[in-house]
Design an enzyme around this catalytic site. Structure first.
Site, PDB file in Angstrom:
ATOM      1  CD1 TRP A 142       7.194  37.264 -94.454  1.00  0.00           C
ATOM      2  CD2 TRP A 142       5.188  37.717 -93.581  1.00  0.00           C
ATOM      3  NE1 TRP A 142       6.417  36.142 -94.570  1.00  0.00           N
ATOM      4  CE2 TRP A 142       5.171  36.389 -94.043  1.00  0.00           C
ATOM      5  CE3 TRP A 142       4.034  38.228 -92.991  1.00  0.00           C
ATOM      6  CZ2 TRP A 142       4.058  35.572 -93.947  1.00  0.00           C
ATOM      7  CZ3 TRP A 142       2.925  37.421 -92.883  1.00  0.00           C
ATOM      8  CH2 TRP A 142       2.942  36.099 -93.356  1.00  0.00           C
TER       9      TRP A 142
ATOM     10  CG  ASP B 224       3.066  39.998 -87.872  1.00  0.00           C
ATOM     11  OD1 ASP B 224       2.786  39.065 -87.100  1.00  0.00           O
ATOM     12  OD2 ASP B 224       3.404  39.826 -89.059  1.00  0.00           O
TER      13      ASP B 224
ATOM     14  CE  LYS C 195       7.327  32.381 -87.523  1.00  0.00           C
ATOM     15  NZ  LYS C 195       6.394  32.531 -88.641  1.00  0.00           N
TER      16      LYS C 195
HETATM   17  N1  PLA Z   1       4.470  37.649 -89.729  1.00  0.00           N
HETATM   18  C1  PLA Z   1       5.792  37.625 -89.998  1.00  0.00           C
HETATM   19  C2  PLA Z   1       6.573  38.866 -89.790  1.00  0.00           C
HETATM   20  C3  PLA Z   1       6.391  36.448 -90.495  1.00  0.00           C
HETATM   21  O1  PLA Z   1       7.676  36.470 -90.777  1.00  0.00           O
HETATM   22  C4  PLA Z   1       5.611  35.294 -90.686  1.00  0.00           C
HETATM   23  C5  PLA Z   1       6.203  34.036 -91.217  1.00  0.00           C
HETATM   24  C6  PLA Z   1       4.252  35.383 -90.363  1.00  0.00           C
HETATM   25  C7  PLA Z   1       3.718  36.553 -89.889  1.00  0.00           C
HETATM   26  C8  PLA Z   1       3.294  34.270 -90.551  1.00  0.00           C
HETATM   27  O2  PLA Z   1       3.577  33.112 -89.948  1.00  0.00           O
HETATM   28  P1  PLA Z   1       2.483  31.991 -89.698  1.00  0.00           P
HETATM   29  O3  PLA Z   1       1.294  32.309 -90.511  1.00  0.00           O
HETATM   30  O4  PLA Z   1       3.136  30.748 -90.128  1.00  0.00           O
HETATM   31  O5  PLA Z   1       2.216  32.064 -88.261  1.00  0.00           O
HETATM   32  N2  PLA Z   1       7.291  34.166 -92.077  1.00  0.00           N
HETATM   33  C9  PLA Z   1       8.025  33.015 -92.566  1.00  0.00           C
HETATM   34  C10 PLA Z   1       7.166  32.050 -93.343  1.00  0.00           C
HETATM   35  C11 PLA Z   1       8.602  32.247 -91.396  1.00  0.00           C
HETATM   36  C12 PLA Z   1       6.320  32.594 -94.430  1.00  0.00           C
HETATM   37  O6  PLA Z   1       6.780  33.412 -95.243  1.00  0.00           O
HETATM   38  O7  PLA Z   1       5.141  32.225 -94.452  1.00  0.00           O
HETATM   39  C13 PLA Z   1       9.177  33.543 -93.429  1.00  0.00           C
HETATM   40  O8  PLA Z   1       9.985  32.740 -93.865  1.00  0.00           O
HETATM   41  O9  PLA Z   1       9.259  34.776 -93.579  1.00  0.00           O
END
Ligand code: PLA
Length: 945
Positions: free
Chosen positions: A677, A758, A794
């Site tokens: 991510w 995570d 989510k």
């Molecule tokens: N960790 C991972 C691996 C994630 O994909 C995301 C969210 C988070 C943490 C953090 O989410 P939160 O802070 O909202 O609890 N990833 C998303 C959104 C869903 C984003 O980038 O913020 C994504 O589209 O990858």
């Protein structure tokens, strides 16, 4: 076959293993064990301990751990001896904190330390600069009536001395006497060395005398140390007396002893004796390194004994040693200082040092010292390269000769070349000028000095290209400007050119003396430019500039994920599809609020006051959240071993942990999977934790690169931090299998790594939150102390409510309380305390059995819809006759499909089909619906043709 039937016994096996280990032949030692097993002799604890010790000594701790693993598998537990070997091994490699950790492990396993464990432990504490802790250990030893060994005292005395507690070391030494422990000679030597290093000659003499009376005979180390101490305290005669005592006892002299003695003799003016020693040293064939030769040559030069110095130079050549860059310079410098300028010059030409700056500087210094200042100036003028030493020494000597005007000229030249001159020399020139009536010159010089300083501040040397805000302006020094070709004739136009950007149109109209006016204008232009540069600089460093506070702030690059949503929202097309951000949509493409959440909101409506939550957030919510990760009936929860706080969703949990890591493990790094991510990189970057990566995804197979991952885990330094996705890896949708997780966990144990999970998608991998924590369960079973970031964005659809939890599993309740308090302390200045509404929703849903059941069902529905869409997308692509393989769409799990589309293909999808996704080809399956799956498949087919 190293063992033969007939003389079988475990004892014999152990003797064989021990002798091979001693001879560093570990392969043979292992072979003996294999033979033994074949013949029915099983290795026992002694066998394993011998092996562990050998592996620690000759191979490394990791290898030793493997033996311990084998040992445990054979049903034999490590004992104190095993641990002592490990601790000693870690200590030997300077891994002192590791040694302390091992000691704790031993304690935890219920193994009592013995005197050797204590000894090593004390040593570690000293090395870590914690003498108090070491002292506590000594008291423990005495208190528990362990018999201290002579080594115990040696470690204590050495450690105290090295940590600067020489008096305590002396006190301990006297205490030994009182308790009738007879200190060993080594103990005496250690104490003498410690005292010597802190210059306590008096105490050294006393202890040396005691030693004589104790019945021990001082050895070469004793004599050498005492002698060194005497010389260091400038008690040359006493040192020389010790030296003769040592010689009379028949101890041979080594290079070091010779060197210190010769140096002492030279310093006391006994050149004759020094030479005799030198000859003796040469006769005895003592080999010196070049640094020692340099020291001796320097001493001889200082004494003016150049014959001896050159003698040594010959010897160096004869021995085939390489002179280093200083050797010849020392002689040249010595000759110059002694006024032997001709010899120095001869030496310079012999060595081909004509254009050597250091040699020329020596010559200038020598010439000046002996009153030949004009020759020095001549030499100076002929030098192509000069440094600030050249200038300083000549200016200094010119002042001495009261030739201030020439001195001031040189000083200016020095500044103009961007070099500095000693402050006191500057002052001497200015005072000298004033005293000799050249007040004007002094004033001019002073303003030039100021200018030079300013230019230095601007980082300029000879020429400056400066930005003046209005346009670009090329400026030279004032004198250079006036010397510009054509400047004098077409001066006005050049100047006008210079000044136009500054808004000066007619610089010369009001002036009579053109040249003076020119100079003045150039200077003004200069100042303006410099000021603008200064202002520009200070605006960069955050201070106020004339036009704007934030002039230097550039627009930030768009976020690779959230930027996609922004672009999607701005697109007016009715066909547009957003499969960028990982947010769940129903089959109509609409955002979903779970029924359990709606019901919880109904229940809490109106009951809520708006008070602050505590810094750690809602206790009830955190409690329920921990159950999801660690298990409903987890002992860790019961034993209160988990430090946990409510966080600003998953992102906040990661960031809080990263800050915690930086604060309490400031030298650590974080290993992050490739890919991951994108925000993980930003989070640890902003927390200033250096990042490393580890292999995760295999693009060809579109699966896990397990071999690469394991290699990286093995090759990372012991005790590294790793970021792992607990399930439904983002963006790849590829998770390790259960068996692979077990191997990863095992390797983490071997390497003592820290796993930070995570877990942003619990429930989205399999549809069942409990099944999705398999990875964490495996790590917990293996006894890891892990950290977890949890998010309800989510799996409860609480995206914008920002509810999550950071937890760190600790050793015990006390540690957990400490860690929690520090996490809260980190949160306080960042956001003080977390928001209340979402936390209350979560605790209401999870705290009520019916609502929780409903939630589990809804999570499963979401996961199932996504799985359904995976099949639909794949089938559609295959139906369209795409020749490519789309198997990975259904093999991958969780919210995302890592499609393998290239950034260019993604750009085409966006530009031609209004389909929005991240440029790494990640498709958020949650955004795919029955309505758009056909359109999406068709577009993908088009761009992959
Ligand atoms: N960790 C991972 C691996 C994630 O994909 C995301 C969210 C988070 C943490 C953090 O989410 P939160 O802070 O909202 O609890 N990833 C998303 C959104 C869903 C984003 O980038 O913020 C994504 O589209 O990858």
């Amino acid at each position: 076959m190293y063992m033969r039937r007939g003389n079988l016994s475990a004892k014999l096996l152990n003797i064989c293993v021990a002798s091979f280990c001693k001879a560093k032949q570990l392969v043979k030692a292992e072979a003996v064990i294999v033979d033994g097993i074949r013949l029915g002799i099983l290795p026992n604890v002694v066998t394993y301990n011998t092996l562990v010790d050998a592996y620690c000594r000759f191979v490394g701790l990791d290898a030793a751990y493997c033996v311990i693993h084998r040992m445990r598998e054979a049903g034999i537990n490590p004992d104190v001896i095993t641990y002592n070997s490990l601790i000693a091994g870690a200590t030997k490699k300077n891994l002192f904190s590791k040694s302390l950790d091992l000691y704790e492990d031993m304690h935890r396993e219920g193994i009592s330390p013995n005197i050797w464990s204590y000894n090593i432990l004390m040593h570690c504490y000293f090395k870590l600069g914690k003498p108090d802790e070491a002292n506590k250990i000594l008291h423990e030893i005495i208190f528990h009536n362990f018999s201290p060994t002579p080594v115990t005292f040696n470690i204590m005395i050495n450690g105290l001395c090295k940590n600067g507690y020489v008096d305590n070391a002396l006190m301990l030494f006297r205490y030994l006497h009182r308790c009738r422990f007879v200190p060993h000679l080594e103990t005496y030597n250690i104490l003498i060395n410690g005292l010597c290093k802190s210059g306590r000659l008096g105490a050294v003499k006393r202890i040396f005398k005691d030693l004589g009376e104790s019945g021990h005979k001082p050895n070469a180390i004793t004599y050498n140390t005492v002698m060194k101490c005497c010389f260091r305290s400038k008690q040359y005669d006493l040192g020389l007396e010790i030296m003769s005592q040592m010689r009379s006892k028949g101890y041979t002299y080594d290079g070091f002893a010779y060197c210190t003695t010769i140096s002492a003799l030279l310093k006391t003016g006994r050149i004759y004796d020094a030479n005799a020693f030198m000859e003796e040293m040469m006769r005895n064939g003592i080999e010196l390194d070049i640094a020692s030769y340099n020291t001796l040559i320097n001493l001889y030069c200082k004494e003016g004994n150049f014959e001896a110095a050159f003698g040594l130079l010959d010897k160096i050549e004869k021995e085939g040693l390489e002179c280093d860059q200083y050797t010849h310079m020392i002689i040249i410098n010595g000759l110059c200082k002694a006024g032997k300028i001709v010899e120095a010059q001869r030496q310079i030409s012999r060595m081909g040092f004509h254009s050597n700056l250091v040699a020329s500087n020596c010559l200038i210094d020598g010439l000046c010292r002996y009153g030949q200042i004009d020759r020095a100036i001549e030499l100076f003028e002929s030098m192509e390269i000069k440094d600030s030493i050249t200038y300083t020494s000549l200016v200094h000597n010119l002042c001495k000769a009261r030739r201030f005007r020439y001195a001031s000229k040189l000083m200016l030249a020095c500044f103009r070349s961007g070099m500095k001159i000693l402050k006191c020399t500057q002052r001497a020139v200015l005072d000298g000028l004033r005293d000799s009536g050249y007040r004007n010159d002094a004033r001019k010089l002073q303003s030039r000095i100021r200018l030079a300083k300013m230019l230095k501040m601007l980082g300029s040397k000879e020429r400056w290209v400066m930005e003046c805000g209005v346009g670009h302006l090329k400026l030279c020094t004032i004198d250079d400007c006036l010397l510009q070709p054509g400047f004098r004739s077409s001066g006005e136009s050049y100047l006008a050119l210079l000044l136009r950007p500054l808004g000066v149109t007619d610089p010369l109209s009001c002036s009579v003396n053109k040249e003076r006016a020119l100079k003045r204008c150039v200077f003004m232009a200069f100042r303006t430019v410099m000021m603008s540069k200064v202002l520009h600089r200070s605006s960069v460093s955050g201070a106020r500039s004339m036009s704007s506070w934030w002039r230097s702030v550039e627009p930030a690059p768009k976020d690779p994920i959230l930027g996609v949503t922004e672009a999607f929202l701005a697109d007016p097309s009715p066909d547009k599809v957003n499969v960028g951000v990982g947010a769940y949509r129903d089959d109509n493409g609409k955002p979903v609020v779970l029924e359990c959440v709606r019901e919880a909101e109904r229940r809490i409506a109106g009951s809520l006051n708006m008070e602050y939550l505590p810094m750690g957030g809602s206790v009830k919510m955190v409690e329920e959240t921990l159950k999801l990760a660690y298990g409903e009936n987890s002992d860790f929860i019961k034993d209160k071993r988990i430090a946990a706080v409510q966080s600003l969703s998953g992102t906040g949990a990661c960031r809080l942990f990263a800050d915690f890591q930086k604060r309490f493990r400031p030298d650590s790094q974080i290993y992050i999977p490739v890919p991951t991510w994108a925000n993980h990189h930003n989070i640890w970057r902003d927390a200033q934790v250096p990042q490393r990566t580890f292999h995760y995804y295999h693009p060809e197979s579109k699966g896990l690169d397990f071999a690469g991952l394991m290699d990286d885990v093995k090759n990372a330094p012991n005790g590294s931090f790793f970021l792992l996705h607990a399930c439904a890896h983002n963006p790849t949708g590829v998770d390790p299998s259960e068996e692979q997780w077990r191997e990863i966990s095992y390797q983490f144990k071997v390497k003592d790594h820290f796993a930070f999970f995570d877990m942003a998608y619990q429930g989205f991998a399999s549809g069942d939150p409990e099944r999705d924590v398999k990875s964490i369960k495996i790590f917990l079973e293996d006894g890891h102390h892990i950290g977890i970031a949890q998010s309800y964005a989510k799996n409860m659809g609480l995206y914008g409510q920002r509810v999550g939890c950071l937890s760190v599993l600790c050793e015990d309740e006390k540690q957990a309380l400490a860690v929690k308090s520090q996490l809260q302390q980190l949160a306080r200045p960042m956001y003080s305390n977390p928001p209340v509404h979402g936390a209350l929703v979560v605790s209401t849903v999870l705290g009520d059995p019916d609502l929780k059941k409903l939630w589990l069902k809804e999570v499963k529905d979401m996961a199932d819809r996504i799985i359904g869409m995976r099949t639909a997308l794949r089938e559609n692509l295959e139906k369209l006759g795409s020749p490519l393989s789309w198997e990975h769409i259904t093999n991958q799990i969780g919210m995302f499909c890592y499609s393998g589309l290239t950034p260019e293909q993604v750009d085409r999808l966006t530009n031609e089909f209004h389909i929005y996704m991240t440029r790494n080809g990640r498709i958020s399956m949650a955004g795919v619906t029955t309505g758009n799956v056909g359109y999406l498949a068709n577009a993908i087919r088009e761009v992959t043709k």
